[in-house]
Design a protein around this motif. Structure first.
Motif, mmCIF file in Angstrom:
data_model
loop_
_atom_site.group_PDB
_atom_site.id
_atom_site.type_symbol
_atom_site.label_atom_id
_atom_site.label_comp_id
_atom_site.label_asym_id
_atom_site.label_seq_id
_atom_site.Cartn_x
_atom_site.Cartn_y
_atom_site.Cartn_z
ATOM 1 N N SER A 22 -8.421 30.557 -11.243
ATOM 2 C CA SER A 22 -8.725 29.534 -12.230
ATOM 3 C C SER A 22 -8.854 30.152 -13.617
ATOM 4 O O SER A 22 -8.300 29.669 -14.597
ATOM 5 N N ALA A 23 -9.593 31.249 -13.679
ATOM 6 C CA ALA A 23 -9.844 31.884 -14.974
ATOM 7 C C ALA A 23 -8.565 32.457 -15.574
ATOM 8 O O ALA A 23 -8.254 32.244 -16.745
ATOM 9 N N GLY A 25 -5.087 32.470 -16.570
ATOM 10 C CA GLY A 25 -4.078 31.431 -16.718
ATOM 11 C C GLY A 25 -3.314 31.601 -18.017
ATOM 12 O O GLY A 25 -3.237 32.697 -18.571
ATOM 13 N N GLY A 27 -4.277 30.843 -20.688
ATOM 14 C CA GLY A 27 -5.263 31.328 -21.655
ATOM 15 C C GLY A 27 -5.224 32.840 -21.802
ATOM 16 O O GLY A 27 -5.477 33.373 -22.886
ATOM 17 N N ASN A 28 -4.924 33.549 -20.730
ATOM 18 C CA ASN A 28 -4.890 35.012 -20.786
ATOM 19 C C ASN A 28 -3.550 35.540 -21.255
ATOM 20 O O ASN A 28 -3.462 36.477 -22.021
ATOM 21 N N TYR A 109 -1.591 21.041 -20.018
ATOM 22 C CA TYR A 109 -1.414 22.362 -19.406
ATOM 23 C C TYR A 109 -0.160 22.355 -18.536
ATOM 24 O O TYR A 109 0.598 23.320 -18.484
ATOM 25 N N PHE A 230 -12.473 28.937 -22.814
ATOM 26 C CA PHE A 230 -11.257 28.428 -22.189
ATOM 27 C C PHE A 230 -10.775 29.405 -21.123
ATOM 28 O O PHE A 230 -10.453 29.032 -20.005
ATOM 29 N N SER A 231 -10.788 30.683 -21.489
ATOM 30 C CA SER A 231 -10.197 31.679 -20.603
ATOM 31 C C SER A 231 -11.006 31.879 -19.323
ATOM 32 O O SER A 231 -10.451 32.069 -18.249
ATOM 33 N N VAL A 232 -12.343 31.858 -19.444
ATOM 34 C CA VAL A 232 -13.162 32.073 -18.258
ATOM 35 C C VAL A 232 -13.330 30.755 -17.470
ATOM 36 O O VAL A 232 -13.945 30.729 -16.418
ATOM 37 N N SER A 233 -12.735 29.679 -17.971
ATOM 38 C CA SER A 233 -12.783 28.375 -17.289
ATOM 39 C C SER A 233 -14.179 27.760 -17.231
ATOM 40 O O SER A 233 -14.511 27.125 -16.241
ATOM 41 N N LEU A 236 -15.807 22.918 -17.895
ATOM 42 C CA LEU A 236 -14.917 21.794 -17.593
ATOM 43 C C LEU A 236 -15.070 21.349 -16.139
ATOM 44 O O LEU A 236 -14.245 20.601 -15.624
ATOM 45 N N ALA A 238 -14.530 22.880 -13.467
ATOM 46 C CA ALA A 238 -13.689 23.544 -12.463
ATOM 47 C C ALA A 238 -14.530 24.518 -11.627
ATOM 48 O O ALA A 238 -14.515 24.485 -10.392
ATOM 49 N N SER A 324 -4.517 28.078 -12.126
ATOM 50 C CA SER A 324 -5.522 27.449 -13.000
ATOM 51 C C SER A 324 -5.427 25.940 -12.908
ATOM 52 O O SER A 324 -6.452 25.243 -12.890
ATOM 53 N N SER A 327 -7.388 24.225 -10.238
ATOM 54 C CA SER A 327 -8.823 24.068 -10.473
ATOM 55 C C SER A 327 -9.112 22.989 -11.506
ATOM 56 O O SER A 327 -10.242 22.528 -11.628
ATOM 57 N N LEU A 328 -8.105 22.608 -12.287
ATOM 58 C CA LEU A 328 -8.290 21.522 -13.254
ATOM 59 C C LEU A 328 -8.126 20.161 -12.574
ATOM 60 O O LEU A 328 -8.657 19.153 -13.023
ATOM 61 N N GLN A 399 -15.778 21.075 -24.491
ATOM 62 C CA GLN A 399 -16.274 22.317 -23.884
ATOM 63 C C GLN A 399 -17.584 22.814 -24.496
ATOM 64 O O GLN A 399 -18.506 23.130 -23.752
HETATM 65 N N1 PHE Z 1 -8.940 29.493 -17.697
HETATM 66 C C1 PHE Z 1 -7.672 28.848 -17.693
HETATM 67 C C2 PHE Z 1 -6.734 29.687 -18.541
HETATM 68 O O1 PHE Z 1 -7.092 30.717 -19.017
HETATM 69 C C3 PHE Z 1 -7.741 27.431 -18.189
HETATM 70 C C4 PHE Z 1 -8.836 26.633 -17.583
HETATM 71 C C5 PHE Z 1 -9.905 26.229 -18.356
HETATM 72 C C6 PHE Z 1 -8.826 26.325 -16.242
HETATM 73 C C7 PHE Z 1 -10.961 25.525 -17.812
HETATM 74 C C8 PHE Z 1 -9.881 25.605 -15.681
HETATM 75 C C9 PHE Z 1 -10.945 25.209 -16.464
HETATM 76 O O2 PHE Z 1 -5.610 29.330 -18.750
#
Ligand code: PHE
Length: 469
Positions: A22-23, A25, A27-28, A109, A230-233, A236, A238, A324, A327-328, A399
């Motif tokens: 999930s984390a 994604g 975002g990374n 996404y 956002f990156s660590v999720s 939201l 999830a 990811s 998990s959304l 968020q």
């Molecule tokens: N963490 C995911 C990413 O880095 C995006 C995400 C955010 C997924 C919040 C789930 C909840 O792309």
């Protein structure tokens, strides 16, 4: 009060793979490198690591904990916990905000995830061969200009996501993440090993790790906090949903630490995979959102094993996005499972289908609606397409709000005894526990308040935090 019996993770490993999935994604691999590139590289990277450990990690712990205590979907858990602990029902906004936020994020996404799928096919077919900057820019512009093509890839991405989530926790999500995540790590390591042998590697190391703090402003911190969330999720729902499926025997602090560390590690490795190529082929590191889809393909088109390396890269990006996206989708699906008696299949099809439909607005944001700014009258949202509005509202408003509320709920609303019992802490004096409590009670809410304010009044906050020169 009736509760829905959700499946539980079959092992700590399965949970960790899902949570790291999930984390890790877009975002990374897509967002972090270009944000670091735009913000001057190393200074941003260091600040990012600090804010992620200091702010996103404590909230991640709180979120998984609240999820496990509730044992239901984010909405179901919050309603249940508020009732159990005789607190205002209003706390359910944590569940609603997170669930709706995740739903909206997923809608766009999936469109970007579709780009990753499309670019995988381009890499396989050697479409980048001999391309220069102009050619690459044109390729991307032509692709995004076609609603029908974007529609197709968005549908494909959401379809994959729905198929996995329909399978349920064990046969769907666990099976997907336990195969895909090892593949992801392998591909990433392969990319870094390749990049380490290119002439641009040293320059990339300097770019990512030799800090120039002269470029740091208050905004750098705020960007870092937002990116970290956002990156660590977090915030939201999830991770809350994944926490609800977690057995009492698994240590939440340790798991949260592993998740945040793995997420940051992957972001750095993604930088180490991408920037050496950017420098080797004398491309621009600060290219913005087009970095991964426009700049990096130029390098693939020029190198010897471009088909292989390029394919590996876009498969990596696609895999990261899919794990990811799962998990959304899960927060709303688990809520629909609890609420309606139609079963998981129907719940996933309806929720996923609705999200797919909403995603069409983002598909059009890159072509037919690229100059349609529906909320221009709101000032801050002027000049933003539907896609921009979705991204901006969720990451800058939803968020931070949900994050603050989660911190306050775990830190001040739930009793210390309940929280200790739920975490399995035996002595109140344990150092990490006191640090964590301090973080979620004081540090996180204040820091997020600042981020929040910066989104609403960017100029005001910048002038407050930054000495005038
Ligand atoms: N963490 C995911 C990413 O880095 C995006 C995400 C955010 C997924 C919040 C789930 C909840 O792309």
């Amino acid at each position: 009060m009736t509760t829905f019996a959700h499946e539980h993770w079959s092992s700590r490993f399965a949970f960790l793979m899902a949570a790291i999935g999930s984390a890790v994604g877009l975002g990374n691999i897509w967002r972090f490198p270009f944000i670091a590139g735009e913000n001057g590289g190393a200074a941003f990277v260091i600040i990012y690591m600090m804010t992620t450990l200091g702010i996103a990690l404590p909230i991640l712990m709180a979120e998984i904990l609240i999820g496990r205590m509730g044992g239901q979907s984010p909405i179901g858990s919050m309603v249940r916990l508020a009732r159990q602990h005789k607190k205002a029902r209003l706390w359910a906004v944590i569940g609603w905000g997170g669930t709706i936020g995740a739903f909206v994020v997923l809608s766009y996404y999936s469109v970007i995830g579709g780009w990753a799928l499309k670019y995988t096919t381009l890499a396989v077919s050697n479409a980048f061969a001999g391309m220069d900057g102009e050619g690459s820019g044109a390729l991307f512009a032509d692709f995004t200009a076609s609603p029908l093509t974007l529609f197709f890839w968005h549908t494909a991405f959401m379809g994959i996501n729905i198929v996995i989530v329909i399978g349920g926790l064990h046969k769907g999500i666990e099976r997907a993440v336990t195969t895909l995540m090892p593949l992801l790590f392998l591909l990433l390591l392969g990319m870094v090993v390749y990049a380490a042998q290119t002439p641009g590697f040293d320059q990339a190391l300097g770019f990512l790790f030799k800090a120039d703090f002269s470029k740091v402003t208050a905004m750098t911190f705020l960007t870092a906090v937002g990116q970290g969330f956002f990156s660590v999720s977090v915030a939201l729902g999830a991770m809350m949903t994944y926490g609800a499926y977690l057995d009492q025997s698994v240590s939440i602090p340790r798991s949260a630490f592993i998740i945040a560390l793995a997420d940051t590690g992957v972001a750095l490795l993604a930088g180490l995979a991408i920037f050496p190529l950017v420098f080797t082929y004398a491309l621009a590191p600060g290219a913005g959102p087009g970095l991964v889809f426009v700049t990096v393909p130029i390098a693939f088109g020029q190198m010897d094993n471009g088909v292989l390396v390029g394919t590996a890269f876009f498969v990596l990006l696609s895999v990261a996005a899919i794990t990811s996206a799962i998990s959304l989708l899960e927060p709303a699906v688990s809520w629909a499972e609890e609420k309606f008696s139609g079963g998981r299949r129907t719940a996933t099809l309806v929720v996923g289908g609705a999200c797919w439909l909403l995603g069409l607005a983002s598909v059009l944001s890159f072509n037919d609606w690229s100059e349609f700014y529906p909320l221009a009258s709101l000032g801050v949202l002027d000049g933003k397409t539907v896609f921009d509005i979705f991204d901006f509202t969720v990451t800058s408003w939803v968020q931070p709000t949900v994050g603050i509320l989660m911190a306050l709920f775990a830190g001040w609303v739930l009793s210390r005894e309940d929280v200790m019992a739920a975490l399995g802490v035996t002595r109140a004096g344990e150092l990490w526990f006191r640090l964590w409590l301090f973080a979620i009670r004081i540090v996180c809410p204040l820091a997020i308040l600042l981020v929040f304010a910066s989104a609403v009044w960017p100029d005001f906050v910048a002038s407050m935090v930054q000495p005038a020169d």
